[in-house]
Design a protein around this motif. Structure first.
Motif, PDB file in Angstrom:
ATOM      1  N   PHE A  64       7.929   1.283 -12.858  1.00 58.14           N
ATOM      2  CA  PHE A  64       7.790   1.685 -11.454  1.00 58.14           C
ATOM      3  C   PHE A  64       8.827   2.739 -11.076  1.00 58.14           C
ATOM      4  O   PHE A  64       8.502   3.754 -10.451  1.00 58.14           O
ATOM      5  CB  PHE A  64       7.927   0.462 -10.549  1.00 58.14           C
ATOM      6  N   TYR A  65      10.089   2.518 -11.474  1.00 52.65           N
ATOM      7  CA  TYR A  65      11.146   3.459 -11.097  1.00 52.65           C
ATOM      8  C   TYR A  65      10.979   4.805 -11.802  1.00 52.65           C
ATOM      9  O   TYR A  65      11.315   5.854 -11.233  1.00 52.65           O
ATOM     10  CB  TYR A  65      12.515   2.864 -11.377  1.00 52.65           C
ATOM     11  N   LEU A  69      10.722   8.353  -9.952  1.00 55.10           N
ATOM     12  CA  LEU A  69      11.527   9.513 -10.352  1.00 55.10           C
ATOM     13  C   LEU A  69      10.649  10.720 -10.668  1.00 55.10           C
ATOM     14  O   LEU A  69      10.994  11.862 -10.341  1.00 55.10           O
ATOM     15  CB  LEU A  69      12.393   9.163 -11.570  1.00 55.10           C
ATOM     16  N   PHE A  70       9.501  10.458 -11.310  1.00 55.37           N
ATOM     17  CA  PHE A  70       8.580  11.544 -11.639  1.00 55.37           C
ATOM     18  C   PHE A  70       8.044  12.214 -10.372  1.00 55.37           C
ATOM     19  O   PHE A  70       8.020  13.445 -10.265  1.00 55.37           O
ATOM     20  CB  PHE A  70       7.427  10.989 -12.490  1.00 55.37           C
ATOM     21  N   VAL A  71       7.638  11.390  -9.394  1.00 54.80           N
ATOM     22  CA  VAL A  71       7.122  11.926  -8.125  1.00 54.80           C
ATOM     23  C   VAL A  71       8.216  12.694  -7.383  1.00 54.80           C
ATOM     24  O   VAL A  71       7.983  13.789  -6.854  1.00 54.80           O
ATOM     25  CB  VAL A  71       6.564  10.781  -7.243  1.00 54.80           C
ATOM     26  N   VAL A  76      10.967  17.606  -5.444  1.00 55.73           N
ATOM     27  CA  VAL A  76      12.189  18.426  -5.427  1.00 55.73           C
ATOM     28  C   VAL A  76      11.917  19.799  -6.031  1.00 55.73           C
ATOM     29  O   VAL A  76      12.371  20.827  -5.508  1.00 55.73           O
ATOM     30  CB  VAL A  76      13.331  17.702  -6.171  1.00 55.73           C
ATOM     31  N   THR A  77      11.164  19.835  -7.137  1.00 58.40           N
ATOM     32  CA  THR A  77      10.838  21.121  -7.776  1.00 58.40           C
ATOM     33  C   THR A  77      10.014  21.993  -6.838  1.00 58.40           C
ATOM     34  O   THR A  77      10.302  23.187  -6.677  1.00 58.40           O
ATOM     35  CB  THR A  77      10.058  20.878  -9.087  1.00 58.40           C
TER      36      THR A  77
END
Length: 336
Positions: A64-65, A69-71, A76-77
């Motif tokens: 889940f984490y 982090l991926f999302v 952020v990108t």
């Protein structure tokens, strides 16, 4: 009589904790809530995989984490490239949009006779100074809260792992310490809290779908490119209790205002008002249908919670009302 005083004392302590210590215990409350959301998935894999229960929970938490982090990395990108593109095009925006807008405003001010009055000028100067002061104060508060937010988020992650590992031992300790009727009441409160939260999330999902269609129609009428995507993003942000639809629509209003497209800015502002009115009218009605609590009392409770506990009171209100009504119903049934 002693029991009534004890209950009153517990309620007062509970309200004081929510009022003055919520920011401290919030990561732990969120970790407990998150565990009970994950518990059905842990139970499902526990019956089918021959592994220790806490190991399954840790694997699910890690997955889940990593997804979170991926999302966040994508957001952020995208935000970084958007800011870089904005900085690159800033001279063009200034020459073509901002400067003509301010020239038009200044021309209007020079032609306006009522602005020559000293009292009006003094009032406008004071208003401008106060607006700048409050804006800078607000931005300063946000900047100061960023480290606290990251610390709370880190505390939430750590406590969620500890809870997954230690939940069964904590549960056994509770069974050893508290008598059966106390445990029964705690489980009753827990179930009502989870049920109320589930109803709140269901209500927000229904409102999000309604607002999505309103926004989609509005953006399509205004001939926005990618109207479906903008409507979906705005509706999702509107469903979050601490953000709302204004974070998207109001900057768009200002953009078209600066650009001189006043009619489009007006239509967007009207769309913003429609969304807020629809939410204000429908939210108590939907909650009433789910919780079987009068809409008037729900709305009153929401306003009281909002005043005493801030934005988090919007979530706490249906939980507290559901618990109170359930206790009153149980007493009514017991008396009959």
């Amino acid at each position: 009589m002693k029991k009534k005083y004890m209950i009153l004392f517990i309620i007062i302590i509970y309200c004081l904790i929510l009022k003055y210590m919520l920011h401290v215990i919030f990561p732990f409350l969120l970790a407990i809530l998150f565990y009970f959301v994950m518990k059905p998935f842990i139970d499902y894999f526990d019956q089918r995989i021959h592994m220790q229960r806490h190991s399954i929970g840790i694997i699910l938490l890690v997955v889940f984490y990593f997804m979170i982090l991926f999302v966040l990395a994508i957001i952020v990108t995208y935000g970084f490239f958007f800011i870089m593109q904005f900085i690159k095009n800033w001279p063009e925006y200034y020459v073509n949009i901002i400067e003509p807008f301010f020239n038009e405003i200044m021309g209007y001010f020079h032609q306006a006779d009522w602005l020559k009055n000293k009292d009006v000028l003094a009032y406008l100067q004071t208003l401008l100074q106060n607006s700048i002061f409050y804006t800078m104060t607000f931005l300063s508060q946000i900047m100061n809260r960023i480290p606290t937010f990251f610390f709370s988020f880190l505390l939430f992650i750590i406590s969620s792992f500890f809870l997954v590992i230690d939940y069964e031992s904590i549960k056994k300790k509770f069974y050893q310490i508290f008598p059966y009727h106390t445990l029964e009441f705690i489980i009753f409160i827990k179930n009502k809290c989870l049920k109320s939260l589930g109803i709140y999330l269901k209500c927000q999902l229904i409102l999000m779908v309604i607002c999505f269609f309103i926004l989609w129609i509005g953006f399509s009428v205004l001939r926005f490119q990618n109207a479906l995507l903008y409507a979906l993003l705005t509706a999702f942000l509107d469903s979050l209790p601490f953000i709302g639809v204004g974070i998207v629509i109001l900057p768009m209003c200002l953009f078209y205002l600066f650009k001189g497209i006043y009619l489009k800015a007006l239509y967007l502002f009207l769309l913003y008002l429609i969304i807020n009115v629809v939410r204000s009218l429908l939210e108590p009605q939907i909650m009433n249908k789910q919780l079987q609590i009068p809409s008037f009392l729900l709305l009153l409770s929401m306003m009281i919670h909002l005043y005493f506990f801030g934005l988090i009171g919007i979530i706490l209100s249906p939980i507290h009302m559901n618990i109170i009504y359930s206790i009153l119903d149980a007493k009514d049934k017991a008396s009959h």
